[in-house]
Design a protein around this motif. Structure first.
Motif, PDB file in Angstrom:
ATOM      1  N   ASN A 190       1.071  -1.525   0.193  1.00 52.23           N
ATOM      2  CA  ASN A 190      -0.235  -0.482  -0.545  1.00 52.23           C
ATOM      3  C   ASN A 190       0.878   1.065   0.037  1.00 52.23           C
ATOM      4  O   ASN A 190       1.810   1.260   0.762  1.00 52.23           O
ATOM      5  N   ALA A 191       1.047   1.932  -1.127  1.00 51.31           N
ATOM      6  CA  ALA A 191       1.461   3.495  -1.114  1.00 51.31           C
ATOM      7  C   ALA A 191       1.162   4.183  -0.477  1.00 51.31           C
ATOM      8  O   ALA A 191       1.918   5.327   0.136  1.00 51.31           O
ATOM      9  N   LEU A 192      -0.125   4.198  -0.082  1.00 51.90           N
ATOM     10  CA  LEU A 192      -0.483   5.713   0.520  1.00 51.90           C
ATOM     11  C   LEU A 192      -0.494   5.350   1.844  1.00 51.90           C
ATOM     12  O   LEU A 192      -0.502   6.526   2.871  1.00 51.90           O
ATOM     13  N   ASP A 193      -0.341   4.302   2.408  1.00 53.16           N
ATOM     14  CA  ASP A 193      -0.225   3.730   3.618  1.00 53.16           C
ATOM     15  C   ASP A 193       1.449   4.431   3.974  1.00 53.16           C
ATOM     16  O   ASP A 193       1.598   5.111   5.523  1.00 53.16           O
ATOM     17  N   PRO A 226     -11.773   2.133  -3.805  1.00 54.65           N
ATOM     18  CA  PRO A 226     -11.415   2.499  -2.394  1.00 54.65           C
ATOM     19  C   PRO A 226     -10.927   0.776  -1.828  1.00 54.65           C
ATOM     20  O   PRO A 226     -10.629   0.456  -1.424  1.00 54.65           O
ATOM     21  N   ASN A 227     -11.323  -0.265  -3.301  1.00 61.73           N
ATOM     22  CA  ASN A 227     -11.313  -1.143  -3.444  1.00 61.73           C
ATOM     23  C   ASN A 227      -9.780  -1.799  -4.048  1.00 61.73           C
ATOM     24  O   ASN A 227      -9.363  -3.502  -4.468  1.00 61.73           O
ATOM     25  N   ILE A 228      -9.003  -1.006  -4.299  1.00 63.64           N
ATOM     26  CA  ILE A 228      -7.301  -1.845  -4.855  1.00 63.64           C
ATOM     27  C   ILE A 228      -6.625  -1.075  -3.919  1.00 63.64           C
ATOM     28  O   ILE A 228      -6.460   0.106  -3.699  1.00 63.64           O
ATOM     29  N   VAL A 229      -5.950  -2.262  -3.517  1.00 59.47           N
ATOM     30  CA  VAL A 229      -4.457  -0.996  -2.823  1.00 59.47           C
ATOM     31  C   VAL A 229      -3.894  -0.315  -3.575  1.00 59.47           C
ATOM     32  O   VAL A 229      -3.129  -0.683  -4.728  1.00 59.47           O
ATOM     33  N   PRO A 230      -3.988   0.455  -2.948  1.00 66.02           N
ATOM     34  CA  PRO A 230      -3.023   2.121  -4.041  1.00 66.02           C
ATOM     35  C   PRO A 230      -1.232   1.625  -4.202  1.00 66.02           C
ATOM     36  O   PRO A 230      -0.528   1.671  -3.933  1.00 66.02           O
ATOM     37  N   GLU A 231      -1.800   1.673  -5.177  1.00 62.87           N
ATOM     38  CA  GLU A 231      -0.016   1.578  -6.074  1.00 62.87           C
ATOM     39  C   GLU A 231       0.604   2.833  -6.107  1.00 62.87           C
ATOM     40  O   GLU A 231       2.050   2.541  -5.738  1.00 62.87           O
ATOM     41  N   GLU A 232      -0.139   3.711  -6.157  1.00 65.88           N
ATOM     42  CA  GLU A 232       1.493   4.939  -5.646  1.00 65.88           C
ATOM     43  C   GLU A 232       0.338   5.755  -5.208  1.00 65.88           C
ATOM     44  O   GLU A 232      -0.951   6.655  -4.975  1.00 65.88           O
TER      45      GLU A 232
END
Length: 373
Positions: A190-193, A226-232
């Motif tokens: 998770n890039a957002l994390d 929201p249902n996809i782990v952020p790639e960037e």
């Protein structure tokens, strides 16, 4: 040489130009253009300069809307700096319409009075609000041979001195691995994390610096669904300090180390890119400050002297001041005004501000007279 008589001639010359200067200011105010796109403003200013016998060169340091106009051959070389870009959605909420008119009035009046004893430069500097053309112009040596560079900025009071923050804005981008949030086999990275962890780490990092700094940012990209782990995930930060040296050698390396540490801890990768150039801190020249303050007094104006480390905002005039003696005083155009607001934009088009610009032009031209040999 009777400098007092020359100053009286300067005052008379600018009074005679009042209608022209106010028309320029109001034209720019009614036709705001963003940085690098100031076609109408430049056309109007160049026409004015050429009409009074100034030689003009355009397309300076990679900017189509930058220009150098000059008149005279010998003696001290005094530059009056013009800015004319506006802000998106706000127009001339920083008063560059007034700056352009003041600097042109000062350049024209000083040239008329000094004659062959000096060279008057009227230098058009685009994009102060964004990429800062003065940065590239300074690096190209445009200001190196000048005796002095003068510019006056509208504000809510008359001030001189102080400084500006050195700033080198930074974009931080974390890269992870996408996955469906409900996947049982691949949780992704998770890039957002990672970006949120970095953002939370900025505040305690700021406490470690021994000089005043500003680290402020916004998240500009946080994922696609929201249902996809952020790639960037990406953020833009304005990173400032009271000196370019401290900013470049201490603050920015620490910010990058924080980003790299977060990337290592989260399994992401990170890239950092400067999305705008380095604006250096402003160095106000003490002699020019005193001369300007004395001339404002002659005009019946009171000027507040700011403390040397009193910083307010950032400007590419700082880069000029590292090349030649420079001042960047404030001229009051109203009470309780804050730049970059609708109220300030309204004030820069007011009848009162059009009268005040004549004061700024006179004070600059009178200061130039003091520099005549």
């Amino acid at each position: 040489m009777n400098k007092q008589a020359l100053k009286e001639q300067v005052i008379a010359a600018i009074d005679a130009m009042a209608a022209e200067l106010q028309a320029i200011s109001l034209f720019l105010h009614s036709n705001p253009e963003l940085g690098g796109q100031e076609i109408q403003a430049v056309r109007r200013l160049i026409q004015a300069a050429a009409g009074r016998g100034f030689s003009v060169r355009q397309n300076i340091s990679g900017y189509e809307t930058a220009f150098i106009a000059h008149k005279g051959m010998c003696g001290p070389k005094i530059a009056f700096l013009a800015e004319y870009d506006a802000l998106p959605g706000l127009g001339h909420a920083c008063g560059h319409n007034l700056i352009a008119a003041m600097s042109w009035g000062a350049a024209a009046a000083f040239s008329a009075v000094a004659g062959s004893r000096a060279v008057s430069y009227f230098i058009g500097c685009p994009a102060e609000e964004t990429s800062g053309a003065k940065v590239a112009m300074a690096e190209a040596g445009v200001f190196d041979d000048l005796t002095a560079a003068l510019i006056v900025h509208p504000a809510d009071s008359n001030n001189i001195g102080g400084t500006s923050y050195a700033t080198h804005p930074l974009k931080i981008t974390f890269h992870g691995r996408p996955a469906h949030v409900a996947s049982k086999t691949d949780k992704g990275i998770n890039a957002l994390d990672a970006l949120v962890m970095f953002y939370q780490g900025i505040k305690p990092l700021r406490q470690t610096f021994t000089q005043e700094t500003i680290l402020a940012g916004i998240i500009t990209q946080g994922g696609t669904a929201p249902n996809i782990v952020p790639e960037e995930a990406a953020a833009k930060f304005t990173i400032r300090a009271l000196s370019a040296d401290y900013l470049e050698e201490t603050v920015l390396p620490a910010v990058r180390r924080l980003a790299e540490g977060v990337a290592l801890a989260t399994g992401t990768t990170v890239e950092t890119v400067h999305y705008e150039p380095l604006f250096k801190e402003l160095i106000n020249d003490p002699q020019l400050m005193q001369l300007f303050q004395d001339n404002m007094s002659l005009l019946g104006e009171t000027v507040t002297l700011l403390e040397p480390l009193d910083a307010d905002g950032s400007t590419d005039v700082g880069n000029v001041s590292h090349r030649t003696p420079t001042i960047h005083p404030d001229l009051g155009i109203g009470c309780n005004l804050v730049a970059h607001t609708p109220a300030f934009a309204a004030a820069t088009g007011s009848e009162y501000a059009q009268k005040r610009l004549l004061v700024g032009a006179k004070a600059m031209a009178m200061t130039a007279v003091d520099l005549l040999e």
